[in-house]
Scaffold this active site. Structure first.
Site, mmCIF file in Angstrom:
data_model
loop_
_atom_site.group_PDB
_atom_site.id
_atom_site.type_symbol
_atom_site.label_atom_id
_atom_site.label_comp_id
_atom_site.label_asym_id
_atom_site.label_seq_id
_atom_site.Cartn_x
_atom_site.Cartn_y
_atom_site.Cartn_z
ATOM 1 C CB CYS A 43 -77.492 43.769 -29.849
ATOM 2 S SG CYS A 43 -77.910 45.108 -30.965
ATOM 3 C CB CYS A 48 -76.567 48.202 -30.125
ATOM 4 S SG CYS A 48 -75.707 46.647 -30.243
ATOM 5 C CE LYS A 51 -74.406 52.353 -28.094
ATOM 6 N NZ LYS A 51 -73.258 51.680 -28.735
ATOM 7 C CE1 TYR A 178 -69.471 49.871 -28.224
ATOM 8 C CE2 TYR A 178 -67.491 48.531 -28.092
ATOM 9 C CZ TYR A 178 -68.862 48.633 -28.207
ATOM 10 O OH TYR A 178 -69.636 47.506 -28.309
ATOM 11 C CD GLU A 182 -70.908 53.894 -27.572
ATOM 12 O OE1 GLU A 182 -70.788 53.875 -28.798
ATOM 13 O OE2 GLU A 182 -71.437 52.955 -26.937
ATOM 14 C CG HIS A 435 -71.972 73.156 -51.318
ATOM 15 N ND1 HIS A 435 -70.943 73.251 -50.398
ATOM 16 C CD2 HIS A 435 -72.518 74.397 -51.424
ATOM 17 C CE1 HIS A 435 -70.878 74.506 -49.988
ATOM 18 N NE2 HIS A 435 -71.818 75.203 -50.589
ATOM 19 C CD GLU A 440 -69.329 70.630 -49.321
ATOM 20 O OE1 GLU A 440 -69.045 70.971 -50.482
ATOM 21 O OE2 GLU A 440 -70.174 71.228 -48.628
#
Ligand code: FAD
Length: 452
Positions: A43, A48, A51, A178, A182, A435, A440
């Site tokens: 990682c 992670c 990356k 993934y 990525e 908002h 939302e």
């Protein structure tokens, strides 16, 4: 029998470091840990963290273009890969030092070398030293898997992506998971002509089909050449680069070929089988709900067990092990409802069941909205966001949430809390919208787009 230590951890990655720290600092255990490479593991050093920093780097051209649309007089300049790589390396060294500090602070004895298991209660270091331990934790992670095709040695894996001498002009990414997707996004964002081959019908297998289609369409619209149903037969060195001969009959030339075709657990050569520790088909260490192997004094956590291969999961498994064995708090880690993100552009955030998986279990309602968000619409971009809730028709519980769009990873982390608590669609509806935001939409979708 007196042991040298209470716990010996093999592997200083996400799972091993957490287990070692909790056992030592909170469980009062005498702990030693061996790491054969850099502290922090996949990682921190080659996963992670570097990356995500590359994802950030690759976002700037779009942001600069958007800034112009907002009235800023800015021009994208050239990207200095060497400068970025140097800064990246400095950041990884800082994190590695922090990990070492954490372990030292907890009183964990660190051995910077490879370790193997000699018997149920002892490990052998590559230095020749033998250390006995009441418990042994295997936290050796995984490594990239490259299929055995002619010319495979011409390809790089994700491990090398952070150390490239220079950015290529033309890159081929092989794989549809993934990590492959990525890196395709990163390379494209950094200005590399990027092609992605995947032998399956659609990238990001295992994620919600609609979300996969949304990401794939957007990546292609951005200029990434995604070829599904296509695999590499062989790679050949050419005067100008690397030729990829593909199953679709094409021969294309690239400067870099990245193989991101899955990972395998690091269990070979550890001495486990001889002791009676069971290994699965891909070499994964087989464990029970308590991360215990068939040999009671040996546990395993993280990618080496090939359960859910994500950093927070390895951390939680390591923590649960230390709580159970050293803190007297029996803890099983629940692998259900784990939220995760794919840092493609657009980003995908997901938690719970895909529409397909949920439908297989019983009647559902699907609420989905796609729209062009205010921020990028203003900048003249056509990017669309997808917000999707999969709801169990009988109990009204939200079974899954899938978001594609900017900040999807951040949004899904929060959506995972109510969904984990068993929130119903009506709980979502009762929540007043914030908002103007993209999120939302999650509380304002009134009519299902599909049922059944
Ligand atoms: C490119 C990439 C991107 C990723 N992105 C994400 C992401 O965005 N989010 C996410 O959650 N996860 C991500 N992951 C997955 C994540 O990195 C892993 O799930 C996680 O690191 C697993 O932790 P671990 O402790 O099981 O193993 P690792 O972190 O792999 O640590 C194992 C350690 O053991 C050491 N070791 C192995 N054998 C021995 C031995 N015999 N003796 C001594 N030391 C040994 C290794 O050197 C290594 O440091 C990514 C992975 C990759 C490759």
């Amino acid at each position: 029998m007196a042991f040298d230590v209470d716990l010996f951890v093999i592997g200083g990655g996400s799972g091993g470091v957490r287990a070692a720290r909790i056992a030592a600092a909170e469980g009062g255990a005498r702990v030693a840990l061996a790491e054969e490479s850099r502290m922090g593991g996949t990682c921190v050093i080659r996963g992670c963290v570097p990356k995500k920093l590359m994802v950030f780097a690759s976002d700037f051209p779009t942001q600069i273009a958007d800034a112009r649309a907002y009235g800023w007089d800015v021009q994208p300049g050239a990207f200095d890969w060497t400068r970025f790589r140097t800064a990246l390396e400095a950041e990884l060294s800082r994190l590695e030092t922090a990990y070492r500090g954490t372990l030292a602070g907890a009183g964990v004895q660190v051995h910077d070398t490879r370790a193997t298991v000699e018997d149920a209660h002892s490990v052998r270091l590559a230095t020749g030293e033998r250390i006995t331990a009441k418990h042994i934790l295997i936290a050796t992670g995984g490594r990239p898997f490259v299929p055995d095709i002619p010319g495979a040695d011409l390809a790089v894996t994700s491990n090398e992506m952070f150390h490239l001498p220079a950015l290529p002009r033309r890159a081929l990414v092989v794989g549809g998971g993934y990590i492959a997707s990525e890196f395709a996004g990163i390379l494209h964002g950094l200005g590399v002509h990027t092609t992605q081959y995947y032998r399956g019908a659609q990238i990001l297998r295992g994620f919600d089909d609609e979300a996969r289609g949304h990401v794939s369409n957007a990546m292609q619209a951005a200029g990434i050449a995604i070829h599904c149903g296509t695999d590499v037969l062989r790679l050949e060195r050419t005067p100008g680069g690397i030729r990829a001969v593909a199953t679709d009959g094409t021969e294309r030339e690239f400067d870099l070929v990245l193989y991101a075709t899955g990972r395998r657990p690091n269990s070979a050569g550890l001495g486990l089988e001889a002791l009676g520790v069971e290994l699965g088909r891909h070499g994964e260490v087989v464990v029970d709900d308590w991360s215990q192997t068939a040999v009671p004094s040996i546990h395993a956590v993280g990618d080496v067990t090939n359960r859910v291969n994500l950093t927070p999961v390895a951390i939680r498994e390591g923590h649960a092990f230390a709580d159970t064995v050293f803190r007297g708090v029996p803890t099983k880690f629940d692998h259900g409802l784990i939220a995760s993100a794919v840092f493609t552009r657009p980003e995908l955030g997901t938690v719970g069941l895909s529409e397909e998986a949920a439908r297989a279990l019983g009647p559902i309602e699907v609420y989905a909205a796609t729209f062009r968000p205010m921020q990028t619409l203003f900048a003249g971009r056509q990017d669309r966001v997808l917000m999707k809730l999969v709801v169990d028709a009988a109990s009204r519980k939200v079974l899954g949430c899938h978001i594609v769009g900017p900040g999807a990873g951040e949004m899904i982390q929060l959506a995972a809390i109510p969904i984990g608590m068993g929130a119903t669609k009506e709980d979502f509806d009762r929540t007043v919208a914030v908002h103007p935001t993209m999120a939302e939409e999650l509380v304002t979708m009134r009519k299902p787009v599909r049922t059944g």
